[in-house]
Design a protein around this motif. Sequence first.
Motif, PDB file in Angstrom:
ATOM      1  N   CYS A   6       0.836  -1.199   0.000  1.00 20.84           N
ATOM      2  CA  CYS A   6       0.000   0.000   0.000  1.00 20.84           C
ATOM      3  C   CYS A   6       0.876   1.256   0.000  1.00 20.84           C
ATOM      4  O   CYS A   6       1.695   1.455   0.880  1.00 20.84           O
ATOM      5  N   HIS A   7       0.668   2.090  -1.026  1.00 22.37           N
ATOM      6  CA  HIS A   7       1.410   3.345  -1.109  1.00 22.37           C
ATOM      7  C   HIS A   7       0.463   4.532  -1.261  1.00 22.37           C
ATOM      8  O   HIS A   7       0.889   5.645  -1.527  1.00 22.37           O
ATOM      9  N   GLY A   8      -0.821   4.275  -1.111  1.00 26.43           N
ATOM     10  CA  GLY A   8      -1.807   5.346  -1.217  1.00 26.43           C
ATOM     11  C   GLY A   8      -1.827   6.176   0.051  1.00 26.43           C
ATOM     12  O   GLY A   8      -1.463   5.718   1.127  1.00 26.43           O
ATOM     13  N   SER A   9      -2.258   7.379  -0.078  1.00 21.95           N
ATOM     14  CA  SER A   9      -2.346   8.243   1.095  1.00 21.95           C
ATOM     15  C   SER A   9      -3.791   8.380   1.563  1.00 21.95           C
ATOM     16  O   SER A   9      -4.032   8.907   2.637  1.00 21.95           O
ATOM     17  N   GLN A  10      -4.725   7.914   0.756  1.00 24.02           N
ATOM     18  CA  GLN A  10      -6.137   7.986   1.115  1.00 24.02           C
ATOM     19  C   GLN A  10      -6.762   6.602   0.957  1.00 24.02           C
ATOM     20  O   GLN A  10      -6.305   5.790   0.147  1.00 24.02           O
ATOM     21  N   ILE A  11      -7.811   6.375   1.690  1.00 25.31           N
ATOM     22  CA  ILE A  11      -8.473   5.070   1.680  1.00 25.31           C
ATOM     23  C   ILE A  11      -8.884   4.658   0.277  1.00 25.31           C
ATOM     24  O   ILE A  11      -8.759   3.494  -0.090  1.00 25.31           O
ATOM     25  N   ARG A  12      -9.318   5.589  -0.546  1.00 28.66           N
ATOM     26  CA  ARG A  12      -9.756   5.210  -1.902  1.00 28.66           C
ATOM     27  C   ARG A  12      -8.623   4.592  -2.717  1.00 28.66           C
ATOM     28  O   ARG A  12      -8.852   3.864  -3.665  1.00 28.66           O
ATOM     29  N   ASP A  13      -7.380   4.871  -2.344  1.00 32.44           N
ATOM     30  CA  ASP A  13      -6.219   4.319  -3.038  1.00 32.44           C
ATOM     31  C   ASP A  13      -5.515   3.225  -2.222  1.00 32.44           C
ATOM     32  O   ASP A  13      -4.440   2.766  -2.614  1.00 32.44           O
ATOM     33  N   CYS A  14      -6.108   2.834  -1.134  1.00 31.50           N
ATOM     34  CA  CYS A  14      -5.450   1.908  -0.194  1.00 31.50           C
ATOM     35  C   CYS A  14      -5.478   0.474  -0.726  1.00 31.50           C
ATOM     36  O   CYS A  14      -6.536  -0.111  -0.946  1.00 31.50           O
ATOM     37  N   TYR A  15      -4.302  -0.096  -0.887  1.00 28.90           N
ATOM     38  CA  TYR A  15      -4.193  -1.459  -1.413  1.00 28.90           C
ATOM     39  C   TYR A  15      -4.739  -2.488  -0.419  1.00 28.90           C
ATOM     40  O   TYR A  15      -5.291  -3.505  -0.825  1.00 28.90           O
TER      41      TYR A  15
END
Length: 138
Positions: A113-122
Motif C-alpha cells: 500500500c502506497h496510497g495516502s487515502q483510503i480510496r487508493d489503499c491497497y
Amino acid sequence: MLTIGDLAKSTGVKVPTIRYYEQMGLLTHTERSEGNQRRYSRREQERLSFIKHARELGLTIEAIRELIDLSEHPERPCADADRIAAEQLQAVRDKIARLRKLETELERIATHCHGSQIRDCYVIQALANHELCETDHA
C-alpha cells in the motif's frame, strides 16, 4: 482430599472446566462430603494435570479420552499413543504451513500500500478482491 476450589488452584484449571471434564467423562464423578462438596484425590489431581497438558498441546477431547484409556492399561504397547501424538504433530505442522501462507500474504498486502487515502489503499482493495492475492490462503 481436595475441594474443587483447591483442585482448581493446584492445577490452574478453572472450576467450570473441571465440571465440563467430569461431564465429558474425562474425570470421574467424585465422592461428596457430608456437606455435599466434591472431594478429589491425588489421582484425580494427576489426571486433571494430564488433561490440562494434553489440551495445551492441542489434543482433542476424543484423543485425550483414548490416551486416558490407554494409560489405564500399562501392559499395552504404546503404538496407539504414538499414533495419536504423530497425528497431532501433523495437525500442528499443517496449521503452521497455513499460518506461513497467511503471514506471507499479509506482509505483501501491508507493504504494497502506497496510497495516502483510503480510496487508493491497497489493503482495502485486496480485502475486497481476493484475485489481488498472490496465493490461495483460504
